[in-house]
Design a protein around this motif. Structure first.
Motif, PDB file in Angstrom:
ATOM      1  N   GLU A 134       0.764  -1.215  -0.104  1.00 35.83           N
ATOM      2  CA  GLU A 134      -0.011  -0.061   0.004  1.00 35.83           C
ATOM      3  C   GLU A 134       0.715   1.152   0.050  1.00 35.83           C
ATOM      4  O   GLU A 134       0.635   2.136  -0.597  1.00 35.83           O
ATOM      5  N   VAL A 135       1.864   1.262   0.880  1.00 30.60           N
ATOM      6  CA  VAL A 135       2.730   2.423   1.096  1.00 30.60           C
ATOM      7  C   VAL A 135       3.601   2.603  -0.359  1.00 30.60           C
ATOM      8  O   VAL A 135       3.513   3.902  -0.912  1.00 30.60           O
ATOM      9  N   GLY A 136       3.845   1.417  -0.844  1.00 32.15           N
ATOM     10  CA  GLY A 136       4.713   1.357  -2.220  1.00 32.15           C
ATOM     11  C   GLY A 136       3.796   2.001  -3.527  1.00 32.15           C
ATOM     12  O   GLY A 136       4.313   3.027  -4.129  1.00 32.15           O
ATOM     13  N   ILE A 137       2.540   1.654  -3.610  1.00 30.14           N
ATOM     14  CA  ILE A 137       1.669   2.373  -4.518  1.00 30.14           C
ATOM     15  C   ILE A 137       1.398   3.817  -4.213  1.00 30.14           C
ATOM     16  O   ILE A 137       1.255   4.508  -5.114  1.00 30.14           O
ATOM     17  N   ALA A 138       1.082   4.033  -2.781  1.00 27.31           N
ATOM     18  CA  ALA A 138       0.761   5.344  -2.332  1.00 27.31           C
ATOM     19  C   ALA A 138       2.089   6.489  -2.815  1.00 27.31           C
ATOM     20  O   ALA A 138       1.881   7.653  -3.429  1.00 27.31           O
ATOM     21  N   LEU A 139       3.370   5.811  -2.581  1.00 21.66           N
ATOM     22  CA  LEU A 139       4.464   6.529  -3.113  1.00 21.66           C
ATOM     23  C   LEU A 139       4.689   6.909  -4.449  1.00 21.66           C
ATOM     24  O   LEU A 139       5.054   7.847  -5.057  1.00 21.66           O
ATOM     25  N   ILE A 140       4.319   5.785  -5.382  1.00 22.05           N
ATOM     26  CA  ILE A 140       4.395   5.986  -6.882  1.00 22.05           C
ATOM     27  C   ILE A 140       3.420   6.834  -7.204  1.00 22.05           C
ATOM     28  O   ILE A 140       3.431   7.677  -7.994  1.00 22.05           O
ATOM     29  N   LYS A 141       2.095   6.912  -6.669  1.00 20.74           N
ATOM     30  CA  LYS A 141       1.045   7.898  -7.179  1.00 20.74           C
ATOM     31  C   LYS A 141       1.430   9.229  -6.771  1.00 20.74           C
ATOM     32  O   LYS A 141       1.076  10.192  -7.348  1.00 20.74           O
ATOM     33  N   ALA A 142       1.928   9.281  -5.343  1.00 25.08           N
ATOM     34  CA  ALA A 142       2.307  10.479  -5.202  1.00 25.08           C
ATOM     35  C   ALA A 142       3.624  11.233  -5.948  1.00 25.08           C
ATOM     36  O   ALA A 142       3.140  12.208  -6.357  1.00 25.08           O
ATOM     37  N   LEU A 169       0.345  14.931  -0.287  1.00 24.66           N
ATOM     38  CA  LEU A 169       0.242  14.662   1.001  1.00 24.66           C
ATOM     39  C   LEU A 169      -0.875  13.782   1.501  1.00 24.66           C
ATOM     40  O   LEU A 169      -1.040  12.726   2.239  1.00 24.66           O
ATOM     41  N   THR A 170      -2.019  14.301   0.875  1.00 24.57           N
ATOM     42  CA  THR A 170      -3.179  13.506   0.868  1.00 24.57           C
ATOM     43  C   THR A 170      -3.128  12.084   0.301  1.00 24.57           C
ATOM     44  O   THR A 170      -3.589  11.241   0.855  1.00 24.57           O
ATOM     45  N   THR A 171      -2.530  12.101  -0.914  1.00 26.92           N
ATOM     46  CA  THR A 171      -2.236  10.861  -1.435  1.00 26.92           C
ATOM     47  C   THR A 171      -1.278   9.704  -0.823  1.00 26.92           C
ATOM     48  O   THR A 171      -1.664   8.581  -0.656  1.00 26.92           O
ATOM     49  N   LEU A 172      -0.612  10.335   0.136  1.00 26.19           N
ATOM     50  CA  LEU A 172       0.357   9.695   1.131  1.00 26.19           C
ATOM     51  C   LEU A 172      -0.267   9.094   2.419  1.00 26.19           C
ATOM     52  O   LEU A 172       0.144   8.538   3.131  1.00 26.19           O
TER      53      LEU A 172
END
Length: 278
Positions: A22-30, A82-85
């Motif tokens: 989840e964190v990895g996907i969020a980082l990629i999205k951000a 930040l919201t995406t993270l």
């Protein structure tokens, strides 16, 4: 390895697999949002700059507006990232709102002047070089700044007027039209010849090529009082030579009255705006 340790390691491993993904996907999205957002901001800044340049917005205001737009878009992009993270922004918004309210109350007068300056630079009720009358002061505009406007009066005094009060007051711009009407008031005594006085005024004012409406002379009795009779003459004159023509005609009429024995208790002149381009 005892069973408790094995269970703990398995729990940690499961957590890392689940949350790590989840964190990895969020980082990629951000990261994608950040880089794409930066490019969009560049395009918006470029388009905005072209629009305000096309509309001939004042240069000082151009720089300020471009800075405001760029900073606002950058803040919006950071908040989106930040919201995406997964960072909660509600508390941040509440804190930002409270801080903004406090600053706004502390700088109420300055914000009013700032808003007035922006409106003056955008709507252009006057420009640098214009002759204006406002707040009981008349002079030539030498500078229009974000918070105040600077005038130079006829006796070379520098007057600084806050833009907030200036924009919300009546402004007379004497430079919008190319010509204005001068109103001369010549007073004569009761015993003087009105027709002769009118002829003298007409011969002096309406034979001058600088008087643009000389083909239609206007000389009338303006008032009758205990001090005598007031004759009013009007003439349309270019702004650039207004003061010279005004003063010259007063002097010429006075000398002509003296030669013809016409008393002149007092003389007045007024200048009125006249909507005509010449």
């Amino acid at each position: 390895m005892n069973p408790e340790t094995v269970n703990y390691l398995e729990t940690v491993q499961q957590f890392l697999v689940t949350k790590g993904t989840e964190v990895g996907i969020a980082l990629i999205k951000a990261t994608l949002i950040w880089f794409v957002g930066k490019q969009i901001i560049k395009l918006i800044n470029k388009a905005f700059a072209a629009i305000i340049q096309k509309n001939k917005v004042d240069l000082s205001l151009q720089l300020f507006l471009k800075s405001i737009v760029h900073n606002a878009l950058t803040v919006l992009l950071i908040m989106t990232v930040l919201t995406t993270l997964g960072i909660e922004m509600t508390s941040f918004f509440a804190l930002l709102g409270a801080a903004g309210l406090a600053v706004g109350m502390a700088l109420q007068g300055s914000l009013s002047n700032f808003a007035g300056g922006v409106l003056i630079l955008l709507l252009k009720p006057f420009r640098v070089g214009d002759s204006i009358e406002a707040k009981g002061v008349s002079g030539t505009v030498t500078e229009i700044q974000i918070f105040h406007t600077i005038l130079k009066t006829g006796n070379m005094k520098t007057v600084i007027i806050p833009n907030g009060t200036l924009y919300n007051d009546v402004i007379i711009n004497n430079s919008i039209e190319n010509a204005r009407k001068i109103e001369w008031l010549f007073n004569i005594n009761y015993g003087d010849d009105i027709d002769l006085a009118k002829k003298i005024i007409q011969d002096i004012i309406y034979t001058d090529d600088r008087v643009l409406d000389r083909a239609t002379p206007s000389i009338v009795v303006n008032s009758v009082s205990n001090s005598g009779i007031s004759l009013k003459a009007t003439g349309l004159v270019n702004n650039s030579i207004l003061s010279a023509v005004e003063a010259e005609k007063v002097e010429e009429v006075k000398k002509a009255f003296d030669k013809n024995g016409i008393a002149q208790p007092s003389t007045h002149t007024n200048i009125h705006l006249y909507q005509q381009n010449v």
